[in-house]
Motif scaffolding. Structure first.
Motif, mmCIF file in Angstrom:
data_model
loop_
_atom_site.group_PDB
_atom_site.id
_atom_site.type_symbol
_atom_site.label_atom_id
_atom_site.label_comp_id
_atom_site.label_asym_id
_atom_site.label_seq_id
_atom_site.Cartn_x
_atom_site.Cartn_y
_atom_site.Cartn_z
ATOM 1 N N TRP A 169 -7.480 4.787 3.346
ATOM 2 C CA TRP A 169 -6.438 3.821 2.979
ATOM 3 C C TRP A 169 -5.716 3.314 4.220
ATOM 4 C CZ3 TRP A 169 -6.097 1.123 -1.160
ATOM 5 C CH2 TRP A 169 -6.560 1.604 -2.377
ATOM 6 N N ILE A 225 0.836 -1.208 0.000
ATOM 7 C CA ILE A 225 0.000 0.000 0.000
ATOM 8 C C ILE A 225 0.869 1.256 0.000
ATOM 9 C CG2 ILE A 225 -1.700 1.309 1.362
ATOM 10 C CD1 ILE A 225 -2.824 -1.398 2.286
ATOM 11 N N ALA A 243 2.372 1.874 -3.412
ATOM 12 C CA ALA A 243 1.353 2.378 -4.339
ATOM 13 C C ALA A 243 1.016 3.841 -4.066
ATOM 14 C CB ALA A 243 0.096 1.526 -4.236
ATOM 15 N N ASP A 244 1.747 4.488 -3.143
ATOM 16 C CA ASP A 244 1.561 5.912 -2.809
ATOM 17 C C ASP A 244 0.186 6.209 -2.238
ATOM 18 O OD1 ASP A 244 4.145 6.669 -3.638
ATOM 19 O OD2 ASP A 244 3.490 6.791 -5.721
ATOM 20 N N LYS A 245 -0.374 5.271 -1.467
ATOM 21 C CA LYS A 245 -1.680 5.477 -0.842
ATOM 22 C C LYS A 245 -1.542 6.041 0.570
ATOM 23 C CE LYS A 245 -3.680 3.736 -4.459
ATOM 24 N NZ LYS A 245 -4.355 4.616 -5.425
ATOM 25 N N VAL A 246 -0.434 5.757 1.232
ATOM 26 C CA VAL A 246 -0.188 6.268 2.585
ATOM 27 C C VAL A 246 1.245 6.762 2.666
ATOM 28 C CG1 VAL A 246 -1.898 4.815 3.763
ATOM 29 C CG2 VAL A 246 0.402 3.927 3.377
ATOM 30 N N GLU A 287 -10.910 4.667 -5.278
ATOM 31 C CA GLU A 287 -10.581 6.025 -4.838
ATOM 32 C C GLU A 287 -10.985 6.179 -3.372
ATOM 33 O OE1 GLU A 287 -8.971 8.295 -6.464
ATOM 34 O OE2 GLU A 287 -8.837 7.184 -8.349
ATOM 35 N N ASN A 293 -13.922 -1.419 4.184
ATOM 36 C CA ASN A 293 -12.584 -1.774 4.649
ATOM 37 C C ASN A 293 -12.649 -2.730 5.840
ATOM 38 O OD1 ASN A 293 -11.316 -0.190 2.728
ATOM 39 N ND2 ASN A 293 -11.131 1.586 4.064
ATOM 40 N N SER A 314 -9.729 8.346 0.561
ATOM 41 C CA SER A 314 -8.885 9.357 1.207
ATOM 42 C C SER A 314 -7.718 8.668 1.900
ATOM 43 C CB SER A 314 -9.715 10.142 2.221
ATOM 44 O OG SER A 314 -10.074 9.299 3.312
ATOM 45 N N PRO A 315 -6.658 9.421 2.248
ATOM 46 C CA PRO A 315 -5.531 8.817 2.966
ATOM 47 C C PRO A 315 -5.953 8.128 4.265
ATOM 48 C CG PRO A 315 -4.912 10.977 2.149
ATOM 49 C CD PRO A 315 -6.375 10.820 1.878
ATOM 50 N N THR A 317 -5.250 -0.520 5.452
ATOM 51 C CA THR A 317 -3.945 -1.057 5.847
ATOM 52 C C THR A 317 -4.057 -1.839 7.147
ATOM 53 O OG1 THR A 317 -2.849 0.835 4.807
ATOM 54 C CG2 THR A 317 -1.549 -0.467 6.356
ATOM 55 N N LEU A 350 -5.678 -2.767 -4.829
ATOM 56 C CA LEU A 350 -4.819 -1.705 -5.355
ATOM 57 C C LEU A 350 -4.939 -1.605 -6.867
ATOM 58 C CD1 LEU A 350 -1.607 -2.249 -3.177
ATOM 59 C CD2 LEU A 350 -3.169 -0.316 -3.064
#
Length: 415
Positions: free
Chosen positions: A354, A174, A177-180, A348, A323, A350-351, A358, A343
């Motif tokens: 995500w 994660i 993938a630049d999600k967090v 889509e 989630n 928000s941080p 996680t 992923l």
């Protein structure tokens, strides 16, 4: 639906069934996933009807291989550090250093959970579980208390791993993938620790006895201390350099691995008898091959645009609920392919949302003993630990998971 799509989706289902029923078929999940993963891409190339389609498939494969390579190299570097420190007895020495000789059972349960939580953030879940199992077996507790201890170990190992990219593969996926962001992940350790602490309190009910720990320390050399310090420095440097200069974690860990090789060469006097490069061969390559096969399969599903079903639940339910359910689902389906599919599906969020995913996919596997690598390893090491004996504490596990997830939701409001 095209006949090829049906065949490829069937391959993905068969691979998933191979992972779930590994204990029944006695076929290693790495072999199954690698077979179907590579076979799927072969069929994609063979069935291409034009040069344009072939080029598209080539680009898709190159994208998947690039992602896999980054994950592989990072894990090889991190697992080599852990393999060395484990072989040299540094991890066992750490346990004996922090544990008193005599301690009450309920206090020891809490310390065990704390140790597993911290250690699994630095090492892989399998190593953390193996070390914890050895500690539990050395206590000579009765069967029921052993099951309580190992239940906490599985939950704590999975909880600790979500807060650092070195601790859990899904967290690393994660993040890559630049999600967090890496500092946000560190904040995740607070609600995760609250869940572990709550479970320890629930499991400690009725434990009033005392146990005596037999301290058996291993000899520690200067080079071992230097490499242990280098491992911690590499982790800290990875976080700092990523935040300040956007240095990829894989580059920092490969640099740390190179320094480890040099330290061993110039510091140690037995380089011929104990070559440092040998420790690369002792890491869990079966685990790495499993990740390779899974990511090839998920990349194939993305290529044929078959990941829409994973998005559907997020269209029906808000991400907060979706989630949470994905975490529970990861107790049945391996969290690596589940995370990879989510992923690739292009969801889509928000941080903060995500961050919730996680935690969910990292800890949710603890709800069933077969839901995570830590649980499977514990079953092979602890006599009497079965699906049913672990299930007795499912309600407490669910409560701890829910409390931790609620804490992550509150944390997400401030991000």
């Amino acid at each position: 639906m095209h006949w090829l799509d049906v065949v490829l989706i069937s391959f993905a289902v068969l691979a998933l069934l191979g992972v779930i029923f590994e204990e029944v078929t006695h076929i290693n999940k790495a072999k199954v996933t690698l077979f179907f993963g590579t076979l799927s891409w072969l069929l994609l190339f063979i069935s291409s009807g034009s040069s344009t389609e072939t080029e598209a498939v080539s680009r898709g494969l190159a994208e998947s291989i690039s992602e896999i390579a980054g994950l592989w190299l990072f894990l090889v570097a991190a697992m080599t550090f852990v393999a060395y420190l484990n072989k040299k007895g540094m991890i066992e020495n750490l346990i004996y250093l922090i544990m008193p000789k005599r301690i009450k059972e309920n206090h020891l349960l809490l310390l065990t959970g704390l140790f597993c939580f911290i250690f699994s953030s630095l090492a892989d879940n399998i190593t953390a579980t193996l070390v914890s199992c050895a500690l539990i077996l050395s206590l000579h507790l009765d069967r029921k208390k052993q099951i309580r201890f190992i239940t906490l170990v599985v939950f704590a190992v999975n909880s600790g791993g979500v807060a650092l990219i070195t601790g859990d593969v899904t967290t690393l996926m994660i993040f890559l993938a630049d999600k967090v962001e890496i500092l946000t992940l560190l904040a995740l350790s607070v609600p995760a620790a609250c869940g572990v602490f709550l479970l320890a309190l629930l499991l400690s009910r009725g434990m009033q006895g005392e146990v005596e720990l037999v301290h058996d320390r291993n000899e520690v050399r200067g080079v071992d201390i230097a490499i242990a310090g280098l491992f911690l420095l590499t982790i800290v440097s990875t976080i700092v350099c990523n935040v300040l200069f956007q240095v990829p974690p894989v580059l920092m860990f490969l640099f740390g691995l190179s320094v480890m090789f040099l330290i061993s060469r110039f510091y140690s006097h037995d380089s011929d008898l104990d070559p440092i490069l040998e420790y690369i061969r002792t890491i869990e390559f079966e685990t790495l091959l499993f990740f390779l096969g899974i990511l090839l399969i998920v990349g194939m599903l993305k290529e044929i645009q078959a990941l829409g079903s994973f998005v559907a639940i997020y269209e029906v339910l808000p991400p907060l609920v979706a989630n949470y359910l994905m975490g529970m689902f990861s107790a049945i389906i391996d969290n690596v392919p589940l995370t990879a599919a989510l992923l690739k599906a292009g969801i889509e969020m928000s941080p903060g949302e995500w961050l919730g995913l996680t935690y969910a996919v990292g800890v949710g596997g603890s709800l069933l003993v077969i839901g995570s690598a830590a649980g499977i390893v514990a079953m092979s090491k602890i006599p009497g630990l079965t699906f049913a004996s672990y299930l007795r504490y499912s309600l407490w596990l669910l409560v701890a998971y829910t409390v931790g997830y609620a804490g992550v939701y509150v944390l997400g409001l401030f991000i």
